[in-house]
Design a protein around this motif. Structure first.
Motif, PDB file in Angstrom:
ATOM      1  N   TYR A 128     -15.316  35.390 -57.818  1.00  0.00           N
ATOM      2  CA  TYR A 128     -16.586  34.968 -57.222  1.00  0.00           C
ATOM      3  C   TYR A 128     -17.729  35.280 -58.175  1.00  0.00           C
ATOM      4  CZ  TYR A 128     -20.700  34.999 -54.165  1.00  0.00           C
ATOM      5  OH  TYR A 128     -21.938  34.779 -53.625  1.00  0.00           O
ATOM      6  N   GLN A 129     -18.531  34.266 -58.501  1.00  0.00           N
ATOM      7  CA  GLN A 129     -19.734  34.481 -59.302  1.00  0.00           C
ATOM      8  C   GLN A 129     -20.943  34.235 -58.412  1.00  0.00           C
ATOM      9  OE1 GLN A 129     -20.078  32.959 -63.383  1.00  0.00           O
ATOM     10  NE2 GLN A 129     -22.152  32.240 -62.907  1.00  0.00           N
ATOM     11  N   PRO A 130     -21.751  35.263 -58.168  1.00  0.00           N
ATOM     12  CA  PRO A 130     -22.913  35.089 -57.304  1.00  0.00           C
ATOM     13  C   PRO A 130     -23.820  33.980 -57.818  1.00  0.00           C
ATOM     14  CG  PRO A 130     -22.518  37.417 -57.708  1.00  0.00           C
ATOM     15  CD  PRO A 130     -21.607  36.661 -58.629  1.00  0.00           C
ATOM     16  N   PRO A 131     -24.189  33.028 -56.944  1.00  0.00           N
ATOM     17  CA  PRO A 131     -25.056  31.938 -57.388  1.00  0.00           C
ATOM     18  C   PRO A 131     -26.517  32.370 -57.467  1.00  0.00           C
ATOM     19  CG  PRO A 131     -24.547  31.675 -55.070  1.00  0.00           C
ATOM     20  CD  PRO A 131     -23.768  32.875 -55.546  1.00  0.00           C
ATOM     21  N   SER A 132     -27.234  31.770 -58.378  1.00  0.00           N
ATOM     22  CA  SER A 132     -28.672  31.989 -58.495  1.00  0.00           C
ATOM     23  C   SER A 132     -29.415  31.111 -57.497  1.00  0.00           C
ATOM     24  CB  SER A 132     -29.133  31.658 -59.915  1.00  0.00           C
ATOM     25  OG  SER A 132     -30.538  31.488 -59.979  1.00  0.00           O
ATOM     26  N   PHE A 133     -30.433  31.660 -56.869  1.00  0.00           N
ATOM     27  CA  PHE A 133     -31.312  30.868 -56.001  1.00  0.00           C
ATOM     28  C   PHE A 133     -31.896  29.687 -56.760  1.00  0.00           C
ATOM     29  CE2 PHE A 133     -35.861  30.291 -54.797  1.00  0.00           C
ATOM     30  CZ  PHE A 133     -35.659  29.638 -53.588  1.00  0.00           C
ATOM     31  N   LEU A 134     -32.221  29.916 -58.036  1.00  0.00           N
ATOM     32  CA  LEU A 134     -32.869  28.879 -58.833  1.00  0.00           C
ATOM     33  C   LEU A 134     -31.936  27.729 -59.188  1.00  0.00           C
ATOM     34  CD1 LEU A 134     -34.973  31.077 -61.294  1.00  0.00           C
ATOM     35  CD2 LEU A 134     -35.689  30.055 -59.112  1.00  0.00           C
ATOM     36  N   SER A 135     -30.638  27.877 -58.903  1.00  0.00           N
ATOM     37  CA  SER A 135     -29.677  26.855 -59.293  1.00  0.00           C
ATOM     38  C   SER A 135     -29.635  25.679 -58.327  1.00  0.00           C
ATOM     39  CB  SER A 135     -28.275  27.467 -59.417  1.00  0.00           C
ATOM     40  OG  SER A 135     -27.799  27.908 -58.151  1.00  0.00           O
ATOM     41  N   PRO A 169     -27.788  46.890 -48.655  1.00  0.00           N
ATOM     42  CA  PRO A 169     -26.568  47.667 -48.892  1.00  0.00           C
ATOM     43  C   PRO A 169     -25.244  47.041 -48.469  1.00  0.00           C
ATOM     44  CG  PRO A 169     -27.533  48.346 -46.817  1.00  0.00           C
ATOM     45  CD  PRO A 169     -28.438  47.260 -47.360  1.00  0.00           C
ATOM     46  N   THR A 170     -25.234  45.907 -47.737  1.00  0.00           N
ATOM     47  CA  THR A 170     -24.012  45.503 -47.043  1.00  0.00           C
ATOM     48  C   THR A 170     -23.003  44.760 -47.912  1.00  0.00           C
ATOM     49  OG1 THR A 170     -24.855  43.342 -46.315  1.00  0.00           O
ATOM     50  CG2 THR A 170     -25.376  45.263 -44.927  1.00  0.00           C
ATOM     51  N   GLY A 171     -23.438  44.230 -49.065  1.00  0.00           N
ATOM     52  CA  GLY A 171     -22.532  43.453 -49.899  1.00  0.00           C
ATOM     53  C   GLY A 171     -22.362  42.011 -49.449  1.00  0.00           C
ATOM     54  N   THR A 172     -23.110  41.565 -48.440  1.00  0.00           N
ATOM     55  CA  THR A 172     -23.023  40.186 -47.965  1.00  0.00           C
ATOM     56  C   THR A 172     -23.341  39.216 -49.101  1.00  0.00           C
ATOM     57  OG1 THR A 172     -23.710  40.870 -45.746  1.00  0.00           O
ATOM     58  CG2 THR A 172     -23.932  38.533 -46.285  1.00  0.00           C
ATOM     59  N   VAL A 173     -22.559  38.142 -49.187  1.00  0.00           N
ATOM     60  CA  VAL A 173     -22.769  37.139 -50.229  1.00  0.00           C
ATOM     61  C   VAL A 173     -22.962  35.763 -49.595  1.00  0.00           C
ATOM     62  CG1 VAL A 173     -21.466  38.418 -51.969  1.00  0.00           C
ATOM     63  CG2 VAL A 173     -20.287  36.743 -50.521  1.00  0.00           C
ATOM     64  N   VAL A 174     -23.498  34.839 -50.375  1.00  0.00           N
ATOM     65  CA  VAL A 174     -23.721  33.467 -49.913  1.00  0.00           C
ATOM     66  C   VAL A 174     -23.288  32.495 -50.998  1.00  0.00           C
ATOM     67  CG1 VAL A 174     -25.648  34.097 -48.399  1.00  0.00           C
ATOM     68  CG2 VAL A 174     -26.106  33.443 -50.784  1.00  0.00           C
ATOM     69  N   GLU A 175     -23.205  31.221 -50.610  1.00  0.00           N
ATOM     70  CA  GLU A 175     -22.927  30.149 -51.558  1.00  0.00           C
ATOM     71  C   GLU A 175     -24.210  29.337 -51.775  1.00  0.00           C
ATOM     72  OE1 GLU A 175     -20.217  30.073 -53.160  1.00  0.00           O
ATOM     73  OE2 GLU A 175     -18.883  31.324 -51.931  1.00  0.00           O
ATOM     74  N   LYS A 176     -24.148  28.378 -52.680  1.00  0.00           N
ATOM     75  CA  LYS A 176     -25.345  27.609 -53.033  1.00  0.00           C
ATOM     76  C   LYS A 176     -25.939  26.860 -51.842  1.00  0.00           C
ATOM     77  CE  LYS A 176     -24.756  26.637 -57.983  1.00  0.00           C
ATOM     78  NZ  LYS A 176     -24.674  25.552 -58.986  1.00  0.00           N
ATOM     79  N   ASP A 177     -25.084  26.406 -50.919  1.00  0.00           N
ATOM     80  CA  ASP A 177     -25.616  25.620 -49.802  1.00  0.00           C
ATOM     81  C   ASP A 177     -26.563  26.438 -48.939  1.00  0.00           C
ATOM     82  OD1 ASP A 177     -23.649  27.249 -48.762  1.00  0.00           O
ATOM     83  OD2 ASP A 177     -22.619  25.662 -47.638  1.00  0.00           O
ATOM     84  N   PHE A 178     -26.379  27.754 -48.911  1.00  0.00           N
ATOM     85  CA  PHE A 178     -27.320  28.623 -48.190  1.00  0.00           C
ATOM     86  C   PHE A 178     -28.709  28.503 -48.805  1.00  0.00           C
ATOM     87  CE2 PHE A 178     -29.673  32.591 -47.986  1.00  0.00           C
ATOM     88  CZ  PHE A 178     -29.657  32.893 -46.633  1.00  0.00           C
ATOM     89  N   PHE A 179     -28.782  28.619 -50.129  1.00  0.00           N
ATOM     90  CA  PHE A 179     -30.073  28.533 -50.809  1.00  0.00           C
ATOM     91  C   PHE A 179     -30.699  27.145 -50.646  1.00  0.00           C
ATOM     92  CE2 PHE A 179     -28.310  31.983 -53.735  1.00  0.00           C
ATOM     93  CZ  PHE A 179     -29.017  32.995 -53.096  1.00  0.00           C
ATOM     94  N   ALA A 180     -29.862  26.107 -50.618  1.00  0.00           N
ATOM     95  CA  ALA A 180     -30.390  24.763 -50.419  1.00  0.00           C
ATOM     96  C   ALA A 180     -31.083  24.649 -49.065  1.00  0.00           C
ATOM     97  CB  ALA A 180     -29.262  23.727 -50.527  1.00  0.00           C
TER      98      ALA A 180
END
Length: 406
Positions: free
Chosen positions: A228-235, A190-201
């Protein structure tokens, strides 16, 4: 005490499965019951409790549904993994939007919404003794699906992504047996927290180091604000080696009741999910799948327009709450505002009682933070599903309710 009519006394006691006994009480039940009662009594409740879109799909999607439903061939059983043309459109959209290449045959499966995709993936991967790390506060199904698969849940606070990563690494290094699955959910509900691609890496590196699998719930990937465009984990490189991602047409396409979702990524995990689904269902109604193809192929402008609509609602609602003294951050994505309600009220009552108060006295329905686990206490989740006028009215009614009490 006499038995109810048509309810004879059984000669034995019914024992439900342990997996059902392990499920916690449904914390939203009391609020929902009061909300429905008020509506039956003719009271206009402004419902910000559930992320249930009130907007409608692009007309071209609905028109295609009507056309497809008139073809008698579409009323037969479909296939549980989805029509090939639908899976192909998902793969094409991933390439357009995220630069990700997917094999429609082995790396994409259609599901009855992302919730079903996630739940059955847990069932396909987990069993007694297996552990999943789940973000906290937690969207309920992220916890319950693991429990229904007879797995164990370890919650890790996720509103600080770097700390979340270090907690994952710490648990994976010291827990025995090591966690089998790590659940991600960004933009986070529920919090709306977002991340960038480096998090998924970094997650991919940890997954390969410690041997866990990843399920990323990407339900709000279509709704980003302020560029802001949410990044895909698969990217990120290597993601398909260790995990999958679930998506839905419920949010960006306003097709919540249609139940169209997808799971994409690691071919072996997709195959395991397909095996489970082959036993459980015959797939989505074929006319809906055909309409979804048109949506994916031609509906990108409508998705962008809907995201901008949520952004305008966010601005109106957050500005309104700030004017009445609430400390609220503007989310960068998703369709919720995660608000810490005023301290004077946090000292008086927990979030469930406070939510009940707003429903009873302000006639505004919200989700209490406690419904998302202990980490959510002191907060409310408010859905941006009403129009701007209704959101302004909700702020006025909340202010009036709390001012009268004060």
């Amino acid at each position: 005490m006499q038995n109810e009519p048509n309810q004879p006394q059984l000669p034995f006691k019914i024992h439900v499965a342990d997996r059902v006994k392990r499920l916690p009480p449904y914390l939203f039940g009391k609020i929902n019951a009061l909300k429905y009662q008020k509506r039956r009594d003719g009271i206009d409740v402004i419902d910000l409790g559930m992320g249930n879109p009130t907007d409608v799909p692009d007309p071209l999607i609905t028109e295609k549904l009507i056309e497809a439903a008139q073809d008698e061939r579409n009323h037969r059983y479909s296939v549980s993994n989805g029509l090939f043309n639908l899976r192909r459109e998902v793969a094409l959209r991933y390439e357009r939007r995220h630069g990700v290449k997917l094999d429609p045959d082995s790396e994409v499966i259609a599901c009855l919404g992302s919730k079903e995709a996630f739940s059955h993936m847990c069932l396909a991967l987990m069993g007694p003794g297996d552990t999943a790390i789940v973000p906290a506060p937690s969207f309920p199904i992220h916890v319950y699906a693991v429990a229904l698969a007879s797995g164990n849940v370890l919650s890790a606070e996720c509103t600080q992504p770097d700390k979340f990563l270090s907690n994952i690494a710490n648990v994976a290094e010291h827990l025995y047996p090591r966690p089998k699955v790590v659940v991600l959910n960004f933009p986070h509900n529920p919090t709306g927290t977002v991340v960038e691609k480096d998090f998924f890496a970094e997650v991919v590196k940890l997954a390969k180091k410690f041997g866990f699998l990843v399920i990323h719930d990407f339900a709000y990937g279509d709704v980003g604000f302020d560029g802001y465009q949410p990044p895909s984990f698969l990217s990120v490189p290597g993601a398909k080696d260790v995990g999958v991602e679930t998506t839905t047409m419920s949010k960006g396409y306003n097709m919540a009741g249609w139940r169209v979702g997808f799971c994409t990524g690691n071919a072996e995990m997709i195959r395991a999910l397909a095996t489970i689904k082959g036993y459980y269902d015959y797939g989505i109604f074929q006319a809906i799948q055909i309409a979804a193809i048109i949506g994916l192929r031609q509906g990108e402008d409508a998705v962008t327009k809907q995201s901008l609509e949520y952004q305008k609602r966010r601005d109106v609602f957050v500005d309104g709450l700030r004017r009445i003294g609430w400390e609220v951050e503007k989310p960068k994505a998703g369709m919720f505002v995660w608000a810490r309600y005023p301290e004077e009220w946090r000292q008086k009552m927990g979030s469930i009682d406070f939510a009940m108060k707003l429903l009873e006295e302000a006639e505004v329905a919200v989700s209490p933070g406690r419904g998302f686990g202990e980490a959510g206490e002191g907060y409310l989740r408010l859905a941006l599903v009403e129009n701007e006028h209704r959101l302004r009215q909700a702020v006025r009614q909340i202010a009036r309710c709390l001012r009268q009490e004060g």
